[in-house]
Design a protein around this motif. Sequence first.
Motif, mmCIF file in Angstrom:
data_model
loop_
_atom_site.group_PDB
_atom_site.id
_atom_site.type_symbol
_atom_site.label_atom_id
_atom_site.label_comp_id
_atom_site.label_asym_id
_atom_site.label_seq_id
_atom_site.Cartn_x
_atom_site.Cartn_y
_atom_site.Cartn_z
ATOM 1 N N GLY A 12 -77.304 -44.678 19.341
ATOM 2 C CA GLY A 12 -77.379 -45.713 18.333
ATOM 3 C C GLY A 12 -77.275 -47.099 18.930
ATOM 4 O O GLY A 12 -77.117 -47.272 20.142
ATOM 5 N N ARG A 13 -77.365 -48.089 18.057
ATOM 6 C CA ARG A 13 -77.272 -49.485 18.489
ATOM 7 C C ARG A 13 -75.908 -49.764 19.107
ATOM 8 O O ARG A 13 -74.884 -49.343 18.578
ATOM 9 C CB ARG A 13 -77.512 -50.403 17.290
ATOM 10 N N ARG A 14 -75.905 -50.474 20.217
ATOM 11 C CA ARG A 14 -74.651 -50.770 20.918
ATOM 12 C C ARG A 14 -73.816 -51.758 20.104
ATOM 13 O O ARG A 14 -74.329 -52.771 19.614
ATOM 14 C CB ARG A 14 -74.956 -51.334 22.297
ATOM 15 N N ARG A 19 -65.505 -55.009 19.249
ATOM 16 C CA ARG A 19 -65.412 -53.938 18.253
ATOM 17 C C ARG A 19 -65.382 -52.572 18.926
ATOM 18 O O ARG A 19 -64.619 -51.700 18.508
ATOM 19 C CB ARG A 19 -66.588 -54.004 17.282
ATOM 20 N N ALA A 20 -66.177 -52.392 19.971
ATOM 21 C CA ALA A 20 -66.173 -51.116 20.697
ATOM 22 C C ALA A 20 -64.802 -50.851 21.306
ATOM 23 O O ALA A 20 -64.285 -49.728 21.260
ATOM 24 C CB ALA A 20 -67.252 -51.127 21.772
ATOM 25 N N MET A 21 -64.185 -51.889 21.888
ATOM 26 C CA MET A 21 -62.856 -51.735 22.474
ATOM 27 C C MET A 21 -61.818 -51.433 21.405
ATOM 28 O O MET A 21 -60.899 -50.634 21.622
ATOM 29 C CB MET A 21 -62.477 -53.003 23.248
ATOM 30 N N TYR A 78 -69.850 -38.104 16.000
ATOM 31 C CA TYR A 78 -69.954 -39.346 15.239
ATOM 32 C C TYR A 78 -69.855 -40.590 16.124
ATOM 33 O O TYR A 78 -69.840 -41.717 15.610
ATOM 34 C CB TYR A 78 -68.886 -39.394 14.145
ATOM 35 N N SER A 79 -69.799 -40.406 17.436
ATOM 36 C CA SER A 79 -69.881 -41.534 18.351
ATOM 37 C C SER A 79 -71.331 -42.009 18.435
ATOM 38 O O SER A 79 -72.267 -41.266 18.131
ATOM 39 C CB SER A 79 -69.363 -41.133 19.735
ATOM 40 N N LEU A 83 -72.099 -41.523 26.118
ATOM 41 C CA LEU A 83 -71.061 -42.180 26.912
ATOM 42 C C LEU A 83 -69.848 -42.521 26.054
ATOM 43 O O LEU A 83 -68.697 -42.315 26.465
ATOM 44 C CB LEU A 83 -71.621 -43.447 27.558
ATOM 45 N N ARG A 84 -70.096 -43.036 24.842
ATOM 46 C CA ARG A 84 -68.990 -43.343 23.935
ATOM 47 C C ARG A 84 -68.286 -42.063 23.502
ATOM 48 O O ARG A 84 -67.065 -42.045 23.342
ATOM 49 C CB ARG A 84 -69.496 -44.099 22.705
ATOM 50 N N ALA A 85 -69.028 -40.990 23.320
ATOM 51 C CA ALA A 85 -68.417 -39.705 22.964
ATOM 52 C C ALA A 85 -67.459 -39.254 24.056
ATOM 53 O O ALA A 85 -66.330 -38.823 23.777
ATOM 54 C CB ALA A 85 -69.505 -38.650 22.739
#
Length: 215
Positions: A12-14, A19-21, A78-79, A83-85
């Motif tokens: 998905g969009r980065r 917010r990611a942190m 749902y990540s 990489l985020r997962a």
Amino acid sequence: MGDFLDGIRRPGRRLPLPRAMLYSALIFAAGIGMGILSKVLDLTPSNELPAFLEALDLRNFFSRIGVWIFLSVSISVYSRSPLRAALHVFGFLAGMVGSYYLYTVLVAGFYPKSYMMIWIGMTMLSPILAVVCWYAKGRGFIAVLISSIVFMVMFRQAFSIGFWYWDITYPLELLLLLATVIILYQSPKQIMLVIALGVLLALLIWRIDWLWGLL
């Protein structure tokens, strides 16, 4: 390889970095909270808990691996990217395992080294498994196969299968199995195929275990 994986599921969009942190920190904090809650329940006699918690038997529920697999898979799928997962699942389990065993050592006063090393090992492997699970919400046969393996694992947690019996292992894990169907759902055809293949894999593994036991 990247094009092949994107064909299964495209990231998905980065998110903006702050917010990611924040999301990663919240997931880590949730892991810490779940670890402490699990250990507090583990150390509290069931008859000292509120009646509804005693009835749910959460002490044993959180001591089983099914709930942690379910939460990790949920976080993964749902990540926004594989990489985020990997980062989120590792952070959640690191927080949970770290707080659980720190509480065990510092508050409860004992050091279960063998169990701790098993959980640390699973936590170290979790980023790889999280990346694989992320693709369960993708398209095509590989996504269906990954979803089926996830369903199979949760199915085996919920049911105890023998040659002449098929019993519910733990009622709350049956609810987890139903929740797993919900998080893996993409279409009626897809989820029916996932369930059918998952049950088939579970029965096949049970059969292999049964035959191995005869040797």
